[in-house]
Design a protein around this motif. Structure first.
Motif, PDB file in Angstrom:
ATOM      1  N   ARG A  13       0.943  -1.121   0.141  1.00 48.70           N
ATOM      2  CA  ARG A  13       0.067   0.037   0.108  1.00 48.70           C
ATOM      3  C   ARG A  13       0.818   1.428  -0.236  1.00 48.70           C
ATOM      4  O   ARG A  13       1.896   1.463   0.796  1.00 48.70           O
ATOM      5  CB  ARG A  13      -0.856  -0.216   1.402  1.00 48.70           C
ATOM      6  CG  ARG A  13      -1.780   1.365   1.363  1.00 48.70           C
ATOM      7  CD  ARG A  13      -2.684   1.195   2.463  1.00 48.70           C
ATOM      8  NE  ARG A  13      -2.096   1.238   3.687  1.00 48.70           N
ATOM      9  CZ  ARG A  13      -2.172   0.256   4.722  1.00 48.70           C
ATOM     10  NH1 ARG A  13      -2.847  -0.861   4.552  1.00 48.70           N
ATOM     11  NH2 ARG A  13      -1.528   0.520   5.819  1.00 48.70           N
ATOM     12  N   LEU A  14       0.635   2.305  -0.761  1.00 47.86           N
ATOM     13  CA  LEU A  14       1.245   3.480  -0.883  1.00 47.86           C
ATOM     14  C   LEU A  14       0.380   4.561   0.055  1.00 47.86           C
ATOM     15  O   LEU A  14      -0.712   4.524   0.012  1.00 47.86           O
ATOM     16  CB  LEU A  14       1.292   3.875  -2.316  1.00 47.86           C
ATOM     17  CG  LEU A  14       2.669   4.814  -2.535  1.00 47.86           C
ATOM     18  CD1 LEU A  14       3.848   3.850  -2.542  1.00 47.86           C
ATOM     19  CD2 LEU A  14       2.441   5.397  -4.225  1.00 47.86           C
ATOM     20  N   GLU A  15       1.096   5.179   1.106  1.00 49.91           N
ATOM     21  CA  GLU A  15       0.670   5.823   2.005  1.00 49.91           C
ATOM     22  C   GLU A  15       1.531   7.425   1.959  1.00 49.91           C
ATOM     23  O   GLU A  15       2.822   7.434   1.568  1.00 49.91           O
ATOM     24  CB  GLU A  15       0.519   5.428   3.232  1.00 49.91           C
ATOM     25  CG  GLU A  15      -0.325   4.235   3.340  1.00 49.91           C
ATOM     26  CD  GLU A  15      -0.444   3.652   5.077  1.00 49.91           C
ATOM     27  OE1 GLU A  15       0.160   4.394   5.789  1.00 49.91           O
ATOM     28  OE2 GLU A  15      -1.058   2.923   5.109  1.00 49.91           O
ATOM     29  N   GLU A  16       0.885   8.319   2.526  1.00 50.89           N
ATOM     30  CA  GLU A  16       1.507   9.470   2.843  1.00 50.89           C
ATOM     31  C   GLU A  16       1.967   9.489   4.269  1.00 50.89           C
ATOM     32  O   GLU A  16       1.244   9.147   5.191  1.00 50.89           O
ATOM     33  CB  GLU A  16       0.528  10.743   2.717  1.00 50.89           C
ATOM     34  CG  GLU A  16       0.061  11.093   1.318  1.00 50.89           C
ATOM     35  CD  GLU A  16       1.115  11.819   0.657  1.00 50.89           C
ATOM     36  OE1 GLU A  16       2.176  12.543   1.171  1.00 50.89           O
ATOM     37  OE2 GLU A  16       1.213  11.474  -0.626  1.00 50.89           O
ATOM     38  N   ALA A  17       3.404   9.366   4.452  1.00 46.98           N
ATOM     39  CA  ALA A  17       4.016   9.351   5.874  1.00 46.98           C
ATOM     40  C   ALA A  17       4.800  10.599   6.036  1.00 46.98           C
ATOM     41  O   ALA A  17       4.890  11.389   5.430  1.00 46.98           O
ATOM     42  CB  ALA A  17       5.150   8.067   5.735  1.00 46.98           C
ATOM     43  N   PRO A  47       6.961 -15.095   5.126  1.00 40.50           N
ATOM     44  CA  PRO A  47       7.353 -16.338   6.044  1.00 40.50           C
ATOM     45  C   PRO A  47       6.721 -15.959   7.359  1.00 40.50           C
ATOM     46  O   PRO A  47       6.346 -14.754   7.616  1.00 40.50           O
ATOM     47  CB  PRO A  47       8.732 -16.391   5.927  1.00 40.50           C
ATOM     48  CG  PRO A  47       9.279 -14.926   5.773  1.00 40.50           C
ATOM     49  CD  PRO A  47       8.347 -14.393   4.803  1.00 40.50           C
ATOM     50  N   GLU A  48       6.856 -17.047   8.118  1.00 42.62           N
ATOM     51  CA  GLU A  48       6.173 -16.961   9.366  1.00 42.62           C
ATOM     52  C   GLU A  48       6.722 -15.726  10.315  1.00 42.62           C
ATOM     53  O   GLU A  48       6.042 -15.135  11.100  1.00 42.62           O
ATOM     54  CB  GLU A  48       6.362 -18.468  10.118  1.00 42.62           C
ATOM     55  CG  GLU A  48       5.266 -19.456   9.479  1.00 42.62           C
ATOM     56  CD  GLU A  48       5.581 -20.624  10.117  1.00 42.62           C
ATOM     57  OE1 GLU A  48       5.965 -20.654  11.372  1.00 42.62           O
ATOM     58  OE2 GLU A  48       4.917 -21.636   9.801  1.00 42.62           O
ATOM     59  N   TRP A  49       8.031 -15.635  10.063  1.00 41.67           N
ATOM     60  CA  TRP A  49       8.883 -14.752  10.815  1.00 41.67           C
ATOM     61  C   TRP A  49       8.524 -13.245  10.416  1.00 41.67           C
ATOM     62  O   TRP A  49       8.805 -12.328  11.411  1.00 41.67           O
ATOM     63  CB  TRP A  49      10.172 -15.059  11.126  1.00 41.67           C
ATOM     64  CG  TRP A  49      10.997 -15.024   9.972  1.00 41.67           C
ATOM     65  CD1 TRP A  49      11.182 -16.216   8.963  1.00 41.67           C
ATOM     66  CD2 TRP A  49      11.459 -13.970   8.839  1.00 41.67           C
ATOM     67  NE1 TRP A  49      11.906 -15.769   7.929  1.00 41.67           N
ATOM     68  CE2 TRP A  49      11.813 -14.608   7.708  1.00 41.67           C
ATOM     69  CE3 TRP A  49      11.268 -12.538   8.924  1.00 41.67           C
ATOM     70  CZ2 TRP A  49      12.333 -13.895   6.668  1.00 41.67           C
ATOM     71  CZ3 TRP A  49      11.728 -11.914   7.747  1.00 41.67           C
ATOM     72  CH2 TRP A  49      12.429 -12.424   6.845  1.00 41.67           C
ATOM     73  N   MET A  50       7.823 -12.850   9.568  1.00 41.84           N
ATOM     74  CA  MET A  50       7.666 -11.590   8.955  1.00 41.84           C
ATOM     75  C   MET A  50       6.496 -11.002   9.575  1.00 41.84           C
ATOM     76  O   MET A  50       5.507 -11.673   9.705  1.00 41.84           O
ATOM     77  CB  MET A  50       7.443 -11.913   7.373  1.00 41.84           C
ATOM     78  CG  MET A  50       7.457 -10.307   6.779  1.00 41.84           C
ATOM     79  SD  MET A  50       9.034  -9.623   6.774  1.00 41.84           S
ATOM     80  CE  MET A  50       8.373  -7.749   6.155  1.00 41.84           C
ATOM     81  N   ARG A  51       6.661  -9.888   9.859  1.00 43.21           N
ATOM     82  CA  ARG A  51       5.493  -8.888  10.720  1.00 43.21           C
ATOM     83  C   ARG A  51       5.049  -7.891   9.625  1.00 43.21           C
ATOM     84  O   ARG A  51       5.900  -7.159   9.257  1.00 43.21           O
ATOM     85  CB  ARG A  51       5.944  -8.454  12.079  1.00 43.21           C
ATOM     86  CG  ARG A  51       6.612  -9.442  13.024  1.00 43.21           C
ATOM     87  CD  ARG A  51       5.294 -10.215  13.325  1.00 43.21           C
ATOM     88  NE  ARG A  51       5.636 -11.140  14.250  1.00 43.21           N
ATOM     89  CZ  ARG A  51       5.667 -12.599  14.018  1.00 43.21           C
ATOM     90  NH1 ARG A  51       5.502 -12.957  12.881  1.00 43.21           N
ATOM     91  NH2 ARG A  51       6.164 -13.333  14.872  1.00 43.21           N
ATOM     92  N   PHE A  52       3.897  -8.086   9.557  1.00 40.33           N
ATOM     93  CA  PHE A  52       2.943  -6.822   8.784  1.00 40.33           C
ATOM     94  C   PHE A  52       2.376  -5.793   9.664  1.00 40.33           C
ATOM     95  O   PHE A  52       1.603  -6.414  10.714  1.00 40.33           O
ATOM     96  CB  PHE A  52       2.376  -7.409   7.657  1.00 40.33           C
ATOM     97  CG  PHE A  52       3.152  -8.313   6.586  1.00 40.33           C
ATOM     98  CD1 PHE A  52       3.729  -7.669   5.624  1.00 40.33           C
ATOM     99  CD2 PHE A  52       3.113  -9.579   6.648  1.00 40.33           C
ATOM    100  CE1 PHE A  52       4.522  -8.486   4.794  1.00 40.33           C
ATOM    101  CE2 PHE A  52       3.808 -10.440   5.768  1.00 40.33           C
ATOM    102  CZ  PHE A  52       4.487  -9.852   4.840  1.00 40.33           C
ATOM    103  N   PRO A  53       1.953  -4.687   9.331  1.00 44.07           N
ATOM    104  CA  PRO A  53       2.533  -3.958   8.131  1.00 44.07           C
ATOM    105  C   PRO A  53       3.923  -3.595   8.280  1.00 44.07           C
ATOM    106  O   PRO A  53       4.373  -3.404   9.655  1.00 44.07           O
ATOM    107  CB  PRO A  53       1.562  -2.874   7.993  1.00 44.07           C
ATOM    108  CG  PRO A  53       1.355  -2.616   9.564  1.00 44.07           C
ATOM    109  CD  PRO A  53       1.020  -4.093  10.005  1.00 44.07           C
TER     110      PRO A  53
END
Length: 318
Positions: A13-17, A47-53
């Motif tokens: 997703r592209l966001e204004e930050a 993978p399982e270890w990846m945290r989103f967002p």
């Protein structure tokens, strides 16, 4: 600023930050672009270890651009100077870098993309390979990294034998100076061809630049007695097995050529700037695909799927 955020496996997703503010000893860089690294592909797959967002701009680490703001205590840099840097959230329009991790780009490179981190990585791998004139060098995997190493090794006076899967890559290897090319199709056939090409001696140096089990197995088979096997592929998907009997019997040296020390990275980046500015190395034709930030997902998919003619994707912001 606009920034890319990974929200899930294969989802962006592209966001204004908020614009990042440089702290003491830091620079803010208005990025012109960022290279897309194959190391992004495992996080992209989720993978399982990846945290989103992810944090805004995360995973991007091959950025270049223009100094936009200077933090307290920084000397030697001015707003408006064009630079390459070690940054880590460069899938965004701006990123921060420590001042001692930033290198000024000469005017001769004006207008040229310069993803400093992968170019510096190639120079560091070449240095650690210990390649000299008269040696026979096999390079397994001719992507962006393998192509640059082919040029550097051939320019050093080595006889380069390139091994790769795609006909496009083999044609490229010849253009980069390879004396011989071998399609990466059959394990035993490749060993037989290499035996014929080297009079049964095999290779003084073998660079594995794929990051998978089979190319690593093949690299050991192609390294001569007391030769050197250089692991340049990024093996990020788990443990590997090696034929330790073969490695013992031949007494080969094994070099893991990846670097983590920022000072060493910068040393390679300095060498890359000099090589490109002097004309000794021209990476321009290797940047085969360009995407705007809103199409970062396509850039990552192309890096994974490697369509015909693909070597390196750049995401550009201006």
């Amino acid at each position: 600023m606009r920034a890319a955020i990974l929200t899930g496996p294969g989802q962006i997703r592209l966001e204004e930050a908020a614009l990042p503010q440089p702290g003491p000893g830091q620079l803010r860089i208005r990025l012109e672009g960022c290279g897309v690294c194959a190391s992004n592909l495992t996080p992209w797959a989720g993978p399982e270890w990846m945290r989103f967002p992810t944090e805004p701009g995360a995973l991007g680490h091959e950025g270049w651009g223009v100094v936009d703001a200077v933090g307290e205590g920084v000397t030697g840099f001015s707003v408006g100077e064009r630079v390459a840097a070690l940054t880590y959230k460069s899938y965004a329009e701006y990123d921060l870098a420590e001042a001692d991790a930033v290198l000024r780009l000469p005017d001769s490179l004006a207008g040229q993309p310069f993803p400093g981190e992968p170019l510096g990585c190639a120079m560091n791998i070449f240095r650690r390979s210990g390649i000299e004139a008269g040696q026979t060098v096999a390079i397994i995997g001719i992507g962006f990294l393998g192509a640059i190493l082919t040029r550097l090794a051939s320019d050093a006076g080595a006889r380069v034998i390139a091994i790769s899967r795609r006909p496009f890559s083999l044609d490229l290897a010849r253009r980069m100076g390879a004396a011989e090319v071998i399609p990466m199709e059959d394990h035993h056939a490749i060993i037989g061809q290499m035996k014929d090409l080297t009079g049964g001696r095999f290779c003084d140096r073998v660079i594995e630049a794929v990051g998978k089990q089979w190319p690593l197995d093949l690299a050991g088979e192609l390294t001569r007695e007391r030769g050197r096997l250089i692991v340049a592929g990024y093996h990020q998907d788990g443990p590997r097995q090696v034929n330790m009997w073969l490695w013992n019997w031949r007494g080969i040296d094994v070099i893991n050529a990846h670097e983590r020390d920022p000072k060493v990275y910068l040393e390679g980046m300095r060498e890359a700037i000099e090589a490109v500015a002097s004309g000794r190395l021209d990476p321009g034709p290797l940047y085969t695909h360009r995407y705007p930030l809103e199409r970062l997902g396509e850039a990552l998919n192309a890096t994974r799927d490697r369509p015909d003619g693909f070597l390196k994707a750049l995401v550009t912001y201006r």
